[in-house]
Write an enzyme that holds these catalytic residues in place. Sequence first.
Site, mmCIF file in Angstrom:
data_model
loop_
_atom_site.group_PDB
_atom_site.id
_atom_site.type_symbol
_atom_site.label_atom_id
_atom_site.label_comp_id
_atom_site.label_asym_id
_atom_site.label_seq_id
_atom_site.Cartn_x
_atom_site.Cartn_y
_atom_site.Cartn_z
ATOM 1 C CE1 TYR A 1 9.762 32.823 1.296
ATOM 2 C CE2 TYR A 1 10.245 30.484 1.387
ATOM 3 C CZ TYR A 1 9.848 31.599 0.670
ATOM 4 O OH TYR A 1 9.529 31.486 -0.641
ATOM 5 N NE ARG B 1 -7.161 0.657 11.166
ATOM 6 C CZ ARG B 1 -5.906 0.476 10.711
ATOM 7 N NH1 ARG B 1 -4.979 1.378 10.955
ATOM 8 N NH2 ARG B 1 -5.580 -0.595 10.037
ATOM 9 C CG HIS C 1 -4.168 -4.455 11.736
ATOM 10 N ND1 HIS C 1 -2.981 -5.101 11.513
ATOM 11 C CD2 HIS C 1 -3.907 -3.131 11.522
ATOM 12 C CE1 HIS C 1 -2.044 -4.215 11.188
ATOM 13 N NE2 HIS C 1 -2.579 -3.019 11.188
ATOM 14 C CG ASP D 1 10.068 23.872 -4.916
ATOM 15 O OD1 ASP D 1 9.334 22.867 -4.898
ATOM 16 O OD2 ASP D 1 9.680 25.002 -5.248
ATOM 17 N NE ARG E 1 -2.796 -8.029 7.847
ATOM 18 C CZ ARG E 1 -3.474 -8.487 8.893
ATOM 19 N NH1 ARG E 1 -4.095 -9.647 8.841
ATOM 20 N NH2 ARG E 1 -3.533 -7.780 9.991
ATOM 21 C CB CYS F 1 11.841 26.718 1.026
ATOM 22 S SG CYS F 1 13.101 27.689 1.837
ATOM 23 C CE LYS G 1 -0.123 -0.423 5.016
ATOM 24 N NZ LYS G 1 -0.857 -1.009 6.137
#
Length: 872
Positions: free
Chosen positions: A765, A635, A665, A816, A722, A814, A529
């Site tokens: 910044y 859950r 689970h 990027d 799992r 920041c 997943k």
Amino acid sequence: MPFHLFPALPALLAGHLLQAPADAAAEVRHLLLDSRRVGLPAGAVFFALRGPSHDGHRYLPDLYAQGVRLFIIEEGVALPGGLAAYPEAGLLAVASPLAALQTLAAAHRAGFTGPVIGITGSNGKTIVKEWLAQLLSADEDICRSPRSYNSQVGVPLSVWELNPARHTLGIFEAGISEVGEMTRLAAIIQPTEGIFTTLGTAHDAGFASAEEKLQEKLRLFAGSQFQRLFYCADQPLVRAAVAARQLPAFSWTRQPEQPADIRFTAEPSPSDHTRLRADYFAPGLTAEFTLPFADEPSVENALHCLAVLLHRQVEPAEIQRRLARLHPVAMRLEMKLGRHGSYLLDDTYNNDLAGLALALNALARQSRPGRRTLILSDVLESGLNAADLYARVAGLLPAAGVSRVVGIGEEISEQLSQLKIKNEELKGQDDAAASTTVSNPLLIFNSQFLIQTYPTTEAFLAQLSSADFAHETVLIKGARRFGFERIVAALQAQQHGTVLEVNLDALSHNLQHYRRQLRPGTKLMVMVKAFAYGAGSYEVAGLLEFQRADYLAVAYADEGVALREAGISLPIMVMNAAPDSFDTLRRYRLEPEIYSFEMLAEYLATFYATEAPQPTQPFLPAPRIHLKLDTGMRRLGFDEADLPALVKLLREHAAHLPVASIMTHLAAADDSDHDDFTQEQLATFRRMAATLEEALGHSVLKHALNSAGILRFPDAQFDMVRLGIGLYGVDASNTVAPAALRPVSQLRTTISQIKTLPAGYTVGYGRRGTATTGERRIATLAIGYADGYDRRFGNGAGAVLIHGQAAPLVGSVCMDMCMADVTNIPQARAGDVALIFGEGLPLPELASRIGTIAYELLTNVSERVKRVFVSE
Ligand SMILES: *Cc1c(COP(=O)(O)O)cnc(C)c1O
């Protein structure tokens, strides 16, 4: 390499002949371990190896159908289909097929009378082997292990390639991970000389101490034929052990006082070269050398080789000429996205026959749909004449699914053209004799096969349009001098400076670690997943399919669809399938987890008439389902109080409701403080599952454990487990020995620019980074929170590694980019690599610095970051 052994084989391998082969003159030419790799069945002998999760006997019918006629199997193991299924085959039963493989290789080795160099140590084995082979290639015809084939299986396969008629020297590496292994490798390699590289900390798990590991490694050099060990005397432990064992040795040192046969003294050097003086005491020789690199591991590896060359009395001027041509060894196959939906397997280092066969195996393992193409240069160092060589190359292609070859080089162009002509002729004959069942093995190219040839790489590049390879899987395999990295650069998708490198070997290693914890027969579901925890779902799933996992699981239907479209055929469970996706599930054979009555009702309504218990004759079968029980996570799932109603529904539909499994689970499998709670969850699960199975009238798979649970609750494996984060190298249970799991992912970026910040200036910044303690050097890195680098690492909370040293972050992260303080790393330059996480920056530690868990750091790496998959 024909090897007449047949009547002698049973005695040699201490086996018992279940059945003699129909062809009494059968000879052993190739050793086979894997059913997926049969290119040349004639003369192949298959060894049915068994491992924790692997049983070679299962492939016998397939191999027999492919034409293999000699099998070494394990005594007492039942043959699929019985003896009668293999009427023409020779079948030899032995106590251990692995030991038989090793014995056969050892017997083969004994027939070679030339020198053999065995290399062991913790680091550098492969590079020393490759470099030594490069440096000696002018003097010797060398047989060496392909890549890092140094294991209990890799060594016999490597040694098998020794050809007494052709080779004058063998160079083989030996790697071990536990006590007892080296004695077996020594019996196969039978080295006459040896190199011990370094004693490091890798693979410590199988040994009680560094001392024990060293003693085990030195067993490689214990044979009576052994003449000389080359080693560095600057490692006191090694020095003492060599002396204690009275090994005949030839030593070198870099220290001024240490006695040794050769002393290397560094001289002032330019930054990217190393100049040194060598004093070889016995002949009284002094010479100067320049190595074309400066990093410490490369220098160390080169000195091992230099010691061997000096001892062989190669002229210093000649040594220097060869050293200048020494090039870094990219031992890895890299897999990356190309332009126009293509996928590249980049293996541009060397190109001999053994290396090509390995690279083709990697291609064979890909399950991507679409054409497979090989871009291949002239093949070097084979010792065969050109026609035989390229006939063998062509013979390897069908098993890897190649249907297009681009040959680059004068020789390959000539040979491929001739093969094509011969192929056309044979095709004419084959059509005429259409009744023959076995077609001519030389008839390789069918009508869809495409052959293109170019005399040089330049000629190929001049006409190249990257769209030529759209949606193909392309193996790029070229000898160094063809410069195929230019082809890779032209075909590769654009990369910005940030890369997530995923090591597929580490992934396989971790998979095996968890498999060893499983009881025989326990199935393995792997969670892929969230883009396989950020690692890249298709590649991880492809590897798991190859490694024969039993099941995959994803969170959403579209993740499963993407896997199917990439050619993955394993069963796939979907944990959170929306009812409107049910029809998609059916089309793509995806199996939903059903966790509520609403969902079960939707499922029944979609696939079956609700009132009548009769299925409405679906065109495709309804997808199989997994019933999720809530035993304490609170859950998703059916509660124990829901059981009576659920049982009623199941009884009504039991006849046609395809329940694949029942699962739960655990809420705190990783935490011993909650073990009582976990045991209660497991007891509840047992109770509920028994009730449901009774209602269904048959048993189904049951599973409860995640990665931490596999290690901490071995009694609760039920029928399947799992595996999640453990596969990716993170031990959530804190019970694994430190070296047992290997880190899988490495996130790295590059320095875009370096600035000097005078005292009192600020960075970024909000001016949150300040040079308070005087002038600072600040590196701007090409990674930001949009790449998944968490803002909480800003302002000193996090650090990156540059040249192996920590550089703390300054100012805010920041979108990027971000900034790191490199004042204490004076050699840092724009363009250098900065490691964000990986070896030296373990995920759990990083995560705890910002109050989160490794799962989040892994899955946050954004999809815009390029994934590169490597395999050694
Ligand atoms: C993610 C997941 C797992 C795997 O958990 P890890 O801690 O990563 O091993 C197992 N079962 C279910 C239901 C999950 O959602």
